[in-house]
Design an enzyme around this catalytic site. Structure first.
Site, mmCIF file in Angstrom:
data_model
loop_
_atom_site.group_PDB
_atom_site.id
_atom_site.type_symbol
_atom_site.label_atom_id
_atom_site.label_comp_id
_atom_site.label_asym_id
_atom_site.label_seq_id
_atom_site.Cartn_x
_atom_site.Cartn_y
_atom_site.Cartn_z
ATOM 1 N N ASP A 124 36.539 -26.196 93.686
ATOM 2 C CA ASP A 124 37.571 -27.201 93.394
ATOM 3 C C ASP A 124 38.189 -26.891 92.024
ATOM 4 O OD1 ASP A 124 39.005 -29.583 93.791
ATOM 5 O OD2 ASP A 124 37.492 -30.790 92.739
ATOM 6 N N HIS A 125 39.507 -26.734 91.986
ATOM 7 C CA HIS A 125 40.240 -26.497 90.730
ATOM 8 C C HIS A 125 39.723 -25.310 89.917
ATOM 9 C CE1 HIS A 125 42.728 -30.139 90.977
ATOM 10 N NE2 HIS A 125 41.637 -30.784 91.369
ATOM 11 N N GLU A 135 47.835 -24.950 94.135
ATOM 12 C CA GLU A 135 48.378 -26.258 93.707
ATOM 13 C C GLU A 135 49.757 -26.084 93.107
ATOM 14 O OE1 GLU A 135 45.849 -29.027 91.561
ATOM 15 O OE2 GLU A 135 47.534 -29.708 90.318
ATOM 16 N N GLY A 174 42.751 -36.719 94.245
ATOM 17 C CA GLY A 174 42.738 -38.044 93.612
ATOM 18 C C GLY A 174 42.790 -39.159 94.629
ATOM 19 N N SER A 208 40.350 -41.105 95.798
ATOM 20 C CA SER A 208 39.494 -42.285 95.581
ATOM 21 C C SER A 208 40.365 -43.433 95.099
ATOM 22 C CB SER A 208 38.450 -42.003 94.496
ATOM 23 O OG SER A 208 37.549 -41.023 94.913
ATOM 24 N N ASN A 238 40.593 -35.035 99.115
ATOM 25 C CA ASN A 238 39.549 -34.858 98.098
ATOM 26 C C ASN A 238 39.051 -36.196 97.562
ATOM 27 O OD1 ASN A 238 40.222 -32.195 98.382
ATOM 28 N ND2 ASN A 238 40.582 -31.832 96.208
HETATM 29 P P1 13P Z 1 39.041 -38.444 92.751
HETATM 30 O O1 13P Z 1 37.918 -38.290 91.798
HETATM 31 O O2 13P Z 1 40.129 -39.277 92.172
HETATM 32 O O3 13P Z 1 38.592 -38.877 94.085
HETATM 33 O O4 13P Z 1 39.703 -36.985 92.931
HETATM 34 C C1 13P Z 1 38.943 -35.973 93.498
HETATM 35 C C2 13P Z 1 39.680 -34.678 93.505
HETATM 36 O O5 13P Z 1 40.878 -34.616 93.629
HETATM 37 C C3 13P Z 1 38.877 -33.460 93.359
HETATM 38 O O6 13P Z 1 39.679 -32.316 93.321
HETATM 39 O O1 G3H Z 2 39.222 -32.898 90.280
HETATM 40 C C1 G3H Z 2 38.330 -33.363 89.599
HETATM 41 C C2 G3H Z 2 37.009 -33.627 90.229
HETATM 42 O O2 G3H Z 2 36.778 -35.007 90.282
HETATM 43 C C3 G3H Z 2 35.922 -32.898 89.494
HETATM 44 O O3 G3H Z 2 35.652 -33.485 88.283
HETATM 45 O O4 G3H Z 2 35.565 -31.574 86.686
HETATM 46 O O5 G3H Z 2 34.371 -33.725 86.206
HETATM 47 O O6 G3H Z 2 33.528 -32.193 87.971
HETATM 48 P P1 G3H Z 2 34.728 -32.692 87.211
HETATM 49 ZN ZN ZN Z 3 41.539 -32.559 92.390
#
Ligand code: 13P
Ligand code: G3H
Ligand code: ZN
Length: 285
Positions: free
Chosen positions: A82-83, A134, A209, A211, A230
Site C-alpha cells: 500500500d502506497h 495513483e 480513505g 473508512s 481500501n
Molecule cells: P482509511 O484509513 O481512511 O480507511 O484509508 C485506508 C487507505 O486508503 C489505505 O491505503
Molecule cells: O494509507 C494509509 C494507510 O492507512 C496506512 O497507514 O502508513 O500509518 O500504516 P500507515
Molecule cells: Zn490509501
C-alpha cells in the site's frame, strides 16, 4: 491457496459490479481476522501492508504471516503493498513474495509519476505481479484542506486516461474527495468526477480513505466504477476499542491473548460487515 494477484479478482469485480475489500494489516491478529472473515463470507480479499506496517512488522514476517493465513483457506488472497513510494521498496516487496504492489507517485509532477510508474510496471509484470498507480492526491483528514485545494488535488479524467495508457497500470487509485484517517464531518465526494473517470478509464478504479464514508456513498461509488476499496482506520478503531473495553472491564488483565484476542474478534466482525457492503460475499469463483 497460494497468493494471487489483483488481475482476475478485480476483473471479475468490475464485470459483476462489486468491489474487493483491501484491508490494511500490521500484525498477526489483524492478518488472521481479515482472512477468517473472508473465508466465512466466501469472499476474495486483499491484505495490504504500508511502508509503515512493513517497518513495524518486518518484511519477511508480514509476508510469512499472510502466506500462512492464505494457505489455510479456500478463498483467493492477494498480498499488496500500500502506497509504495520508491522503486527500491516496490522491488523489495516483489522479491519477498507480494503478489501485487502500489506505486504512489502522486507527489510528483504528472510526467515523473508516469515515468516512475512505467518502470515499476515493467519489473512487476515481468514476474506476474500487478500494479496500482495513483493519480490526483489523496490527503489525510488531519490536513485541514480547504474546498478549493481539495478540488485541485482531485483526479482529472482526461489525465487519468493518459496516465493509464502510458504507465500500463492494472488499477488506478483516484482522488474524488476521500482522505486517509477519521473524518471530522461527512466526506464530500465528487460523484460526477468518478462517473466521468469510470466511463473513460477501462481498468478497475480504487477508492482510498474509505473508512467513515457512509454506506450509501460506498454503494454509489461501486456502481460508478470502484472495484477495490481500501480500509484501515475502521479496523484500527475497532481493534483498539475492543482492547480498551477488556482493559476497562478487567484492569488487572495481563494476558495479551485476552485483550488482543478481543481486538481480533471485533476487527473480524468489521471486515465481515465491509465484505457484505461491498457485495463481495459468495464471490469466490
Ligand atoms: P482509511 O484509513 O481512511 O480507511 O484509508 C485506508 C487507505 O486508503 C489505505 O491505503
Ligand atoms: O494509507 C494509509 C494507510 O492507512 C496506512 O497507514 O502508513 O500509518 O500504516 P500507515
Ligand atoms: Zn490509501
Amino acid at each position: 491457496m497460494a497468493l494471487v494477484s489483483l488481475s482476475e479478482m478485480l476483473a471479475d469485480a468490475k464485470k459483476h459490479g462489486y468491489a474487493v475489500g483491501a484491508f490494511n494489516t500490521n500484525n498477526m491478529e489483524i492478518v488472521q481476522a481479515i482472512v477468517a472473515a473472508a473465508e466465512e463470507m466466501e469472499a476474495p480479499v486483499i491484505l495490504q501492508a504500508s511502508q509503515g506496517a512493513i517497518k513495524y512488522a518486518g518484511l519477511e514476517y508480514i509476508v510469512a504471516m499472510v502466506k500462512a493465513a492464505a494457505s489455510q483457506v479456500s478463498v483467493p488472497v492477494a498480498m499488496h503493498l500500500d502506497h509504495g513510494t520508491s522503486f527500491e521498496q516496490v522491488v523489495g516487496c516483489i522479491r519477498s513474495g507480494f503478489s501485487s504492489v502500489m506505486y504512489d507517485g502522486s507527489k510528483h509532477p504528472f510526467d515523473i509519476n508516469v515515468a516512475n510508474t512505467q518502470e515499476v510496471v515493467r519489473v512487476a509484470h515481468a514476474v506476474g505481479v500487478t500494479v496500482e498507480g495513483e493519480l490526483g492526491k489523496i490527503g489525510g483528514t488531519e490536513d485541514d484542506i480547504h474546498v478549493d485545494e481539495a478540488a485541485a488535488m482531485m483526479t482529472v479524467p482526461e489525465e487519468a486516461v493518459e496516465f493509464v495508457r502510458d504507465s500500463g497500470v492494472d488499477a488506478l487509485a483516484i482522488a474524488i474527495g476521500t482522505a486517509h484517517g477519521p473524518y471530522k464531518g461527512e466526506p464530500c465526494l465528487d460523484f460526477d468526477r468518478l462517473e466521468k473517470i469510470g466511463k473513460m478509464v477501462e481498468i478497475p478504479l480504487v477508492l482510498h480513505g474509505a473508512s467513515g464514508v457512509p454506506d450509501d456513498a460506498i454503494t454509489r461509488c461501486i456502481k460508478l466504477g470502484i472495484s477495490k476499496i481500501n480500509i484501515d482506520t475502521d479496523l484500527r478503531q475497532s481493534f483498539t476499542a475492543a482492547i480498551r473495553d477488556v482493559l476497562a472491564e478487567r484492569p488487572g488483565e495481563i494476558d495479551p491473548r485476552k485483550y488482543i484476542g478481543a481486538g481480533r474478534e471485533r476487527l473480524k466482525e468489521v471486515v465481515k460487515t465491509k465484505i457484505s457492503l461491498f457485495g463481495t460475499a459468495g464471490k469466490v469463483r
